[in-house]
Design a protein around this motif. Structure first.
Motif, PDB file in Angstrom:
ATOM      1  N   LEU A  57       7.943   7.358   8.358  1.00  0.00           N
ATOM      2  CA  LEU A  57       8.094   7.480   9.805  1.00  0.00           C
ATOM      3  C   LEU A  57       6.989   8.336  10.411  1.00  0.00           C
ATOM      4  CD1 LEU A  57      11.957   8.029  10.122  1.00  0.00           C
ATOM      5  CD2 LEU A  57      10.687   6.062  10.991  1.00  0.00           C
ATOM      6  N   LEU A  58       6.613   9.406   9.697  1.00  0.00           N
ATOM      7  CA  LEU A  58       5.665  10.365  10.246  1.00  0.00           C
ATOM      8  C   LEU A  58       4.215   9.928  10.107  1.00  0.00           C
ATOM      9  CD1 LEU A  58       7.303  13.688   9.022  1.00  0.00           C
ATOM     10  CD2 LEU A  58       6.940  13.027  11.413  1.00  0.00           C
ATOM     11  N   ALA A  59       3.868   9.409   8.938  1.00  0.00           N
ATOM     12  CA  ALA A  59       2.448   9.143   8.681  1.00  0.00           C
ATOM     13  C   ALA A  59       2.284   7.976   7.715  1.00  0.00           C
ATOM     14  CB  ALA A  59       1.776  10.391   8.121  1.00  0.00           C
ATOM     15  N   PRO A  60       2.632   6.771   8.140  1.00  0.00           N
ATOM     16  CA  PRO A  60       2.579   5.631   7.212  1.00  0.00           C
ATOM     17  C   PRO A  60       1.190   5.369   6.655  1.00  0.00           C
ATOM     18  CG  PRO A  60       2.874   4.890   9.482  1.00  0.00           C
ATOM     19  CD  PRO A  60       3.093   6.364   9.476  1.00  0.00           C
ATOM     20  N   GLY A  61       0.138   5.579   7.474  1.00  0.00           N
ATOM     21  CA  GLY A  61      -1.211   5.352   6.984  1.00  0.00           C
ATOM     22  C   GLY A  61      -1.594   6.308   5.869  1.00  0.00           C
ATOM     23  N   TYR A  96      -2.096   7.647  -0.029  1.00  0.00           N
ATOM     24  CA  TYR A  96      -1.557   8.420  -1.150  1.00  0.00           C
ATOM     25  C   TYR A  96      -1.094   7.488  -2.270  1.00  0.00           C
ATOM     26  CZ  TYR A  96       1.754  11.040  -3.947  1.00  0.00           C
ATOM     27  OH  TYR A  96       2.433  11.580  -5.001  1.00  0.00           O
ATOM     28  N   LEU A  97      -0.371   6.432  -1.904  1.00  0.00           N
ATOM     29  CA  LEU A  97       0.130   5.512  -2.917  1.00  0.00           C
ATOM     30  C   LEU A  97      -1.003   4.713  -3.565  1.00  0.00           C
ATOM     31  CD1 LEU A  97       3.378   4.258  -1.144  1.00  0.00           C
ATOM     32  CD2 LEU A  97       3.227   5.709  -3.185  1.00  0.00           C
ATOM     33  N   GLY A 111       2.071   6.873 -11.165  1.00  0.00           N
ATOM     34  CA  GLY A 111       3.447   7.326 -11.058  1.00  0.00           C
ATOM     35  C   GLY A 111       4.451   6.349 -11.614  1.00  0.00           C
ATOM     36  N   GLN A 112       4.060   5.084 -11.774  1.00  0.00           N
ATOM     37  CA  GLN A 112       4.988   4.063 -12.256  1.00  0.00           C
ATOM     38  C   GLN A 112       4.633   3.517 -13.638  1.00  0.00           C
ATOM     39  OE1 GLN A 112       6.575   1.268  -9.048  1.00  0.00           O
ATOM     40  NE2 GLN A 112       4.563   1.783  -8.218  1.00  0.00           N
TER      41      GLN A 112
END
Length: 345
Positions: free
Chosen positions: A252-256, A261-262, A269-270
């Protein structure tokens, strides 16, 4: 529409899909311990039969029905059998899922279709079968199992994330219809964080490395308790764990920023550093035999206590706080833009 917990007539028989292993297995156990008669739906008949025998030790009736939830007629037939052999269905829990770990460039149409059929359409078919009977019996509760990944998608799980987004959309649409029709049927959506289940060893995987859940990881019994709570207390929405709330807030705050990050951390992480064996099991298109239970291989790090539950009341306050924060940031930016420029040097 009135709001009451399932009564003794219609509330003590539960159907759980995906009940052979993982979260579904833990959910079936949770309800059986609480005295519910349980119908267990899953594809692998031997594992399902063993699980049912264990649950009968709690002194409840247990019906094991080998079912592929991607087959609407099979789900309908299973629901009819439950009512014929156990009685009116009071609670229906849609847990069954299937996924494939792979970047979109490595997916094939058949993989995406199958993951969608099980993870999304399986919940649709289960909900429809339950709802038609609860209409006749004038009551019941349906719990659809969502995910933190239905609010913030991650790389390598596009098929699964897309299906979970669809589950949320379907569930929200149906809620309004239930209200319009004045039905005493409650519909809950429980969004789960990473759970320690066998899926990370038997899901389809096109990455070449063994998959793992993104920390923090929780035990399936934690999810099972949350799901029973949602059914018995008629909660509209339930987010399980801080990690679920954080994922929703971040998007909600910072999707970009989350996208970036992802892009950096979403793969490591996966995935572990261990290579995935060429003959590793793959349950996407056919069930994997074996004595799998509720837990996966991450017992050493999975949490079993102290996990917060965020109901719709908390979720509204949480989203309201995020909205106020965004409004404040927007206001500060607007004031800055309107402030007269200072003297130039």
């Amino acid at each position: 529409m009135t709001s009451r917990a399932p009564d003794e007539k219609t509330g003590r028989i539960v159907v759980v899909t995906g009940a052979g292993a993982g979260v579904g297995r833990a959910v079936a156990d949770e309800f059986a311990r609480a005295g519910y008669d349980v119908a267990m739906l899953s594809r692998e008949p031997d594992r399902l039969s063993r699980a049912a025998a264990q649950l009968r030790g709690y002194g409840v009736r247990v019906l094991a029905i080998p079912t592929d939830v991607a087959d609407a007629q099979a789900v309908e037939a299973a629901a009819a059998r439950v009512e014929n052999e156990l009685g009116p269905i009071g609670v229906w829990v849609n847990v069954a899922m299937a996924t494939v770990f792979a970047p979109v460039s490595a997916l094939c149409a058949r993989d995406v279709e199958r993951a969608t059929q099980v993870t999304y359409l399986g919940q649709v078919y289960g909900t429809m079968a339950a709802l038609s009977r609860m209409r006749r019996h004038h009551g019941g509760a349906i719990v659809n199992v969502g995910s933190a990944l239905a609010s913030r998608s991650v790389p390598l799980q596009a098929a699964y994330c897309g299906a979970k987004f669809a589950v949320r959309g379907f569930t929200d649409s149906l809620r309004s219809e239930i209200l319009h029709d004045g039905l005493d049927v409650h519909l809950s959506l429980v969004d789960l964080p990473a759970i320690n289940t066998p899926q990370f060893d038997w899901s389809a995987n096109r990455t070449g490395k063994r998959a793992r859940p993104v920390a923090p990881v929780y035990q399936p019994e934690v999810a099972a308790r949350a799901i029973r709570f949602a059914a018995e207390h008629r909660r509209r929405t339930l987010w399980l764990g801080w990690s679920t709330a954080r994922a929703i807030a971040a998007d909600l705050l910072a999707p970009g920023l989350v996208d970036r990050y992802l892009a950096r951390a979403g793969y490591c992480g996966q995935l572990t550093d261990e290579p995935r064996a060429n003959d590793a099991p793959d349950n996407l298109h056919a069930p994997v035999p074996g004595d799998f239970g509720a837990h996966g291989r991450f017992d050493n790090e999975a949490r079993s206590a102290g996990v917060p539950l965020f109901t719709e009341r908390h979720a509204r306050a949480f989203k309201g706080g995020v909205a106020l924060g965004l409004l404040g940031l927007f206001g500060m930016a607007l004031l800055g833009a309107l402030r007269p420029a200072g003297p130039r040097s």
